[in-house]
Scaffold this motif. Structure first.
Motif: not given
Length: 463
Positions: A16-19, A25, A76, A80-81, A168
């Protein structure tokens, strides 16, 4: 997967990546159909529910814990979003309010007694939990979309298997742990993650699932409904929500509402403003105000507290929004602001004189666009508002209360707000739509009843 109160080891993982930054993440499991089966069976054996007072205490305590960790959950969710920090902070506050209302409603569930006419019998009804609820949530509000499904399910006494968006999932997993910390027995909640094409059908169609509650797109919702055939459904499938601005509207307020409703969550909100329907008599005065309000919005790094709009969920989504904007311009619309993108970041975009049949406004466009459709009068405004397949919410700006009630009666939507945009919400009121916008109602009290079934017992009485 999150089962029995702990994260289980998984063979296959998805990062899961930081947008905004692209940093990793964390990683979550790519669950298989067999994993979903295990998760459902882990909660399906718990058919005796907790006492209502205990359910209420758990939800109230969860609200307290969430409020104490507000900054952590907001950060958080933003990471993620890509939703800007000022909005995710509000999202945490909304989630706390939903939990508190659910806690209050958990002890208000009541049946009734009915003297049976013509018979010496008394009927007694009691609400019981529907059973195992499968909750499937989207990416745009990683916390509150989870809360509005889990809180009423717990208040009703149901066991839940949650499938958060694969984009997310980290906020949802953290919230599951918070529920257990608040006292929820581990055997009442499981969380599965992974490819929706695998996990979704396996969960919605599982023979031990009694109800499916889903928020997402119309195509995905129809697929879920097909997989869940024979089960109770609660579907929230998006909207193409209009703000109707009539001749006597306060145009400064109208512009503020339009900009806030169109650009919140970078336009990725089912109840956000997707169409601004304005009468010709005031359109020339209103449009410059809307452009100014849109231009004042700051877009960029969602972690910056001063930012109003972060990136869309991915570049493909941003490109799709711009394709529709350019198609509307080709069809005759005037592009007044925006209409560009940098990777997944789309700045506030305003168009005037958009044809009512342009794809931009005929379909739900999930992006920061405020398309203005000009109409002659209130009758044409209603006709345009009703002209799409959707029917979620609407806002009407007028000082004429009689006219409002006539318009409200003719709009085919789930809610009409006078003096507010379609984005207005409260945990105390029902939320849901008609037509392609879905089936059933959310809102704490209403969702609790959706997740309950009525049992009737009759006994001799009188005679």
């Amino acid at each position: 997967m999150f089962v029995d109160g702990v994260l289980k080891a998984a063979g296959d993982l998805r990062p899961v990546h930081d947008r905004w930054t692209g940093a990793v993440l964390g990683s979550v499991a790519l669950d298989s159909a067999a994993d979903v089966d295990h998760a459902v069976r882990s909660v399906a054996g718990r058919r005796r529910t907790l006492p209502a007072e205990q359910r209420s205490r758990i939800l109230g305590r969860c609200a307290e814990l969430l409020r104490e960790r507000s900054d952590e959950f907001a950060a958080r969710s933003t990471a993620e979003s890509g939703v800007c920090r000022r909005e995710t902070t509000r999202e945490v506050a909304r989630a706390c309010a939903n939990l508190e209302v659910a806690a209050a409603e958990a002890v208000r569930l009541r049946g009734e007694t009915i003297p049976v006419p013509g018979a010496a019998r008394l009927a007694v009804t009691v609400p019981e939990p529907v059973g195992v609820v499968a909750a499937i949530t989207p990416f745009n509000r990683p916390l509150n979309q989870v809360v509005v499904k889990l809180a009423p399910a717990i208040a009703a006494g149901c066991a839940v298997v949650l499938k958060p968006s694969e984009r997310t999932p980290l906020t949802a997993l953290a919230f599951a742990e918070l529920l257990l910390a608040a006292g929820l027995p581990a055997e009442l909640l499981a969380v599965v993650t992974g490819d929706p094409r695998t996990v979704g059908p396996a969960l919605a169609g599982h023979p031990l699932v009694d109800m499916v509650t889903f928020t997402g797109s119309v195509p995905a919702g129809r697929a879920v409904a097909a997989a869940a055939a024979g089960r109770k459904l609660l579907l929230e499938l998006g909207g193409n929500d209009p703000l109707i601005v009539l001749d006597d509207a306060d145009l400064d307020r109208a512009a503020t509402l339009a900009a806030d409703g169109a650009f919140a969550t970078s336009g990725q909100s089912c109840r956000g403003i997707k169409r601004v329907i304005v009468t010709e008599a005031v359109a020339d005065e209103f449009v410059p105000r809307l452009v100014a309000a849109a231009a004042a919005k700051r877009c960029g790094d969602p972690h910056d507290p001063a930012t109003d709009l972060g990136p869309l969920i991915d570049e493909a989504a941003a490109a799709g929004v711009l394709d529709r904007v350019h198609a509307a311009v080709a069809a005759g619309a005037d592009l007044l602001l925006g209409g560009t993108r940098k990777e997944a970041l789309v700045p506030p975009t305003v168009l005037d004189r958009v044809p009512a049949d342009a794809v931009l406004v005929r379909e739900e466009t999930f992006g920061p666009v405020a398309p203005v459709i000009r109409v002659r009068d209130a009758d044409e405004a209603v006709a345009v508002a009703n002209s799409t397949a959707y029917g979620l919410q609407a806002g009407v700006l007028t000082g004429d209360s009689d006219l409002f009630w006539r318009i409200a009666a003719r709009l085919r939507v789930g809610a009409v707000n006078l003096g507010e945009g379609p984005q207005y919400d409260s945990p105390h009121i029902p939320f849901g739509g008609v037509k392609a916008s879905g089936y059933g109602r959310e809102g704490m009290r209403y969702a609790i009843h959706e997740m309950s079934v009525t049992k009737t017992m009759t006994v001799p009485y009188g005679g």
